[in-house]
Design a protein around this motif. Structure first.
Motif, PDB file in Angstrom:
ATOM      1  N   ASN A 175     -34.325  43.556 122.330  1.00 28.02           N
ATOM      2  CA  ASN A 175     -34.189  42.032 121.697  1.00 28.02           C
ATOM      3  C   ASN A 175     -33.708  40.885 122.967  1.00 28.02           C
ATOM      4  OD1 ASN A 175     -31.698  43.716 121.368  1.00 28.02           O
ATOM      5  ND2 ASN A 175     -30.680  41.850 120.452  1.00 28.02           N
ATOM      6  N   GLU A 176     -32.652  41.283 123.689  1.00 28.65           N
ATOM      7  CA  GLU A 176     -32.106  40.779 124.812  1.00 28.65           C
ATOM      8  C   GLU A 176     -33.249  40.408 125.664  1.00 28.65           C
ATOM      9  OE1 GLU A 176     -27.456  42.300 125.067  1.00 28.65           O
ATOM     10  OE2 GLU A 176     -29.103  43.382 126.092  1.00 28.65           O
ATOM     11  N   GLU A 179     -35.343  37.574 124.031  1.00 25.42           N
ATOM     12  CA  GLU A 179     -34.687  36.208 123.973  1.00 25.42           C
ATOM     13  C   GLU A 179     -34.550  35.806 125.291  1.00 25.42           C
ATOM     14  OE1 GLU A 179     -30.254  34.526 122.568  1.00 25.42           O
ATOM     15  OE2 GLU A 179     -30.799  36.671 122.339  1.00 25.42           O
ATOM     16  N   GLN A 182     -38.025  34.623 126.265  1.00 25.31           N
ATOM     17  CA  GLN A 182     -38.638  33.296 125.519  1.00 25.31           C
ATOM     18  C   GLN A 182     -37.957  32.030 126.194  1.00 25.31           C
ATOM     19  OE1 GLN A 182     -37.440  33.327 121.486  1.00 25.31           O
ATOM     20  NE2 GLN A 182     -38.392  31.441 120.932  1.00 25.31           N
ATOM     21  N   THR A 183     -36.844  32.207 126.453  1.00 28.74           N
ATOM     22  CA  THR A 183     -36.031  30.864 127.151  1.00 28.74           C
ATOM     23  C   THR A 183     -36.899  30.828 128.552  1.00 28.74           C
ATOM     24  OG1 THR A 183     -34.089  31.497 126.201  1.00 28.74           O
ATOM     25  CG2 THR A 183     -33.820  30.015 128.287  1.00 28.74           C
ATOM     26  N   LYS A 203     -26.681  34.912 129.540  1.00 31.88           N
ATOM     27  CA  LYS A 203     -26.212  35.215 128.272  1.00 31.88           C
ATOM     28  C   LYS A 203     -25.328  36.274 127.948  1.00 31.88           C
ATOM     29  CE  LYS A 203     -31.104  33.424 126.459  1.00 31.88           C
ATOM     30  NZ  LYS A 203     -30.410  32.448 125.557  1.00 31.88           N
TER      31      LYS A 203
END
Length: 238
Positions: A175-176, A179, A182-183, A203
């Motif tokens: 998930n990291e 995420e 995506q950024t 992050k």
């Protein structure tokens, strides 16, 4: 000639013995026939044995062809059983490998991937198809990023980049990665792994600072030391 031989053979086997009762045929049927067993289902094959030494690349050389054995046997001497279509490798009477015998152009290799050390197997499996499968197991953003890398680089360079990318999966959860990727895709028209690393580190730092702030807030709300508070002395019991 064969017909005449079989005719004479039948006569010889049925003629009575001169010094004992019976004949060769009777002796066979009464004493020997019951001990016969059916022939093997596969024909007997002539076998040749050789001794070979396992090379550092975990292969043995037989008649200028190369066959793999488990890499644990590097530098060991092994016994090799050769038939017309099969090669079997034995170490101390235990079979450790078998291969279909190679024919034709000399210098061919027969390699079983199970015989490889882990790092060699991973290298062999590091190809575009397997990288796509890995990306799909992580998520759509990583899948898009991997497709972009493969599309915009020659294969060798792309695989090197993807190796660096996949190393990140040992340090960050799926998930990291999703995420952060995506950024990356939102802020860059030319996404790179180095920028992705920066995003992941930022992050991670943000999460660490957020956790630190929460911990500090909880600590300040606790009564400790010599400041026991009104509750300790019963003032707010009403």
């Amino acid at each position: 000639m064969n017909q005449q031989i079989f005719k004479k053979l039948e006569e010889l086997n049925t003629i009575d013995f001169q010094k004992r009762p019976g004949s060769r045929k009777k002796v066979f049927e009464e004493e020997e026939k019951s001990y016969l067993q059916p022939l093997p289902q596969t024909r007997y094959k002539l076998t040749e044995w050789k001794i070979a030494k396992v090379q550092l690349n975990y292969h043995i050389q037989i008649e200028r062809m190369y066959y793999s054995v488990p890499y644990d046997y590097v530098r060991e001497s092994v016994d090799v059983r050769l038939t017309t279509d099969l090669i079997e490798v034995y170490f101390k009477e235990t079979r450790i490998a078998s291969h279909k015998r190679l024919n034709g152009e000399i210098g061919q290799y027969s390699t079983n991937t199970d015989h490889m050390p882990d790092n060699h197997r991973l290298y062999l499996e590091h190809n575009p198809e397997n990288n796509h499968k890995w990306a799909e197991s992580v998520g759509p953003n990583i899948t898009q990023f991997v497709s972009y890398i493969l599309k915009n680089n020659i294969e060798k360079k792309a695989l090197n980049i993807l190796s660096t990318l996949r190393n990140l999966s040992t340090k960050y959860a799926k998930n990291e990665l999703e995420e952060a990727t995506q950024t990356l895709l939102e802020i860059s028209t030319n996404p790179t792994v180095s920028v992705l690393k920066s995003i992941l580190e930022r992050k991670k730092k943000q999460r660490k600072n957020k956790k630190k702030d929460i911990d500090n807030h909880e600590t300040h709300n606790e009564d400790y030391g010599f400041v026991r508070g009104a509750k300790y002395f019963g003032r707010d019991s009403k």
